[in-house]
Design a protein around this motif. Structure first.
Motif, PDB file in Angstrom:
ATOM      1  N   ASN A  15     -10.634  -6.608  -8.656  1.00  0.00           N
ATOM      2  CA  ASN A  15     -10.449  -6.203 -10.054  1.00  0.00           C
ATOM      3  C   ASN A  15      -9.134  -6.701 -10.649  1.00  0.00           C
ATOM      4  N   MET A  16      -8.036  -6.566  -9.903  1.00  0.00           N
ATOM      5  CA  MET A  16      -6.747  -6.966 -10.457  1.00  0.00           C
ATOM      6  C   MET A  16      -6.649  -8.476 -10.612  1.00  0.00           C
ATOM      7  N   SER A  18      -9.062 -10.601 -10.912  1.00  0.00           N
ATOM      8  CA  SER A  18      -9.984 -10.999 -11.978  1.00  0.00           C
ATOM      9  C   SER A  18      -9.386 -10.719 -13.350  1.00  0.00           C
ATOM     10  N   ALA A  19      -8.708  -9.576 -13.483  1.00  0.00           N
ATOM     11  CA  ALA A  19      -8.068  -9.233 -14.751  1.00  0.00           C
ATOM     12  C   ALA A  19      -6.974 -10.235 -15.090  1.00  0.00           C
ATOM     13  N   SER A  73      -3.640 -11.199  -3.430  1.00  0.00           N
ATOM     14  CA  SER A  73      -4.234 -10.021  -4.061  1.00  0.00           C
ATOM     15  C   SER A  73      -5.306  -9.364  -3.188  1.00  0.00           C
ATOM     16  N   ASN A 123      -0.824  -4.589 -14.095  1.00  0.00           N
ATOM     17  CA  ASN A 123      -1.830  -3.572 -14.422  1.00  0.00           C
ATOM     18  C   ASN A 123      -3.023  -4.222 -15.116  1.00  0.00           C
ATOM     19  N   THR A 124      -4.128  -3.508 -15.171  1.00  0.00           N
ATOM     20  CA  THR A 124      -5.382  -4.112 -15.635  1.00  0.00           C
ATOM     21  C   THR A 124      -5.418  -4.509 -17.108  1.00  0.00           C
ATOM     22  N   ALA A 127      -5.812  -8.146 -18.609  1.00  0.00           N
ATOM     23  CA  ALA A 127      -7.062  -8.855 -18.911  1.00  0.00           C
ATOM     24  C   ALA A 127      -7.229  -9.140 -20.391  1.00  0.00           C
ATOM     25  N   GLY A 131      -0.715  -6.560 -20.801  1.00  0.00           N
ATOM     26  CA  GLY A 131      -0.369  -6.000 -19.510  1.00  0.00           C
ATOM     27  C   GLY A 131       1.109  -5.731 -19.317  1.00  0.00           C
TER      28      GLY A 131
END
Length: 218
Positions: A15-16, A18-19, A73, A123-124, A127, A131
């Motif tokens: 998730n991170m 990718s963001a 990551s 932080n997300t 994206a 951030g």
């Protein structure tokens, strides 16, 4: 190496990561072809990479070979195991860690003296270009590598430098905070719905109110 030409590689693409890639591509104008990634499950990796135009590789070695700046990551407990086979190759790269809790001394021991590394906590909201990246002030990136890192990520995140012992505090505030903000926003919208507002309007009002309030504080 500079922000206009640097190739970015992600070892781990959850998730991170990718963001971060999404922010770079959709908000900072970085071409997806300049980004590559590997992950434990290649089929899932391809599904994440394809919409962004990111190149999917099957091993960390391929990622390291095809990039200038390597973002670590994977889960913190896996970092040593995953990086050990590419330890020598990483000595020629700029290494950016987003693995929580792993600071300067850990990477100095793992990668060895003369390696170039920086520990961070993003932080997300990165994206969507909003951030925060908290960076440990103790690092071994050279001047060009630091400027490249800042040039790449400052368009999509507030970059703050902190002593290592404060990185966990920053992580709790800026890294975990978005989840609590989402819960608060949902509760506000629920209150609006309970008192007659349509759900879509209640959510929009709550979100815009939080956005405006945050901008006033900044």
């Amino acid at each position: 190496m500079d922000a206009q030409s640097a190739r970015i590689g992600f070892i781990g693409f959850g998730n991170m990561a990718s963001a971060m890639a999404k922010g770079l591509i959709e908000c900072a104008g970085i071409e997806g072809s300049r980004i590559c990634a590997c992950a434990a499950h290649f089929d899932s990796l391809e599904k994440r990479c394809k919409p962004l135009g990111v190149r999917a590789f099957k091993s960390p070695a391929e990622v390291v070979e095809n990039c200038d700046l390597v973002v670590i990551s994977v889960k913190p407990y896996l970092v040593g195991e995953v990086l050990s086979p590419v330890r020598k190759a990483l000595r020629e790269k700029a290494v950016i860690s987003v693995a929580a809790g792993l600071l300067f001394d850990f990477y100095e021991d793992l990668l060895g003296e003369g390696s170039r590394h920086l520990s961070t906590i993003p932080n997300t909201p990165i994206a969507i270009g909003k951030g925060v990246i908290s960076c440990e002030e103790r690092h071994t990136l050279d001047v060009d590598e630091w400027e490249t890192f800042v040039g790449l990520f400052s368009p999509i995140a507030l970059i703050e430098v902190l002593p290592g012992h404060l990185l966990s505090v920053a992580s709790a505030l800026a890294g975990c905070g978005p989840a609590f903000a989402a819960m608060f926003l949902e509760a506000l919208a629920d209150g609006g719905v309970k008192n007659g507002l349509p759900r879509a309007k209640a959510q929009r009002y709550a979100a815009q109110m939080l956005l405006g309030s945050a901008e006033m504080v900044l």
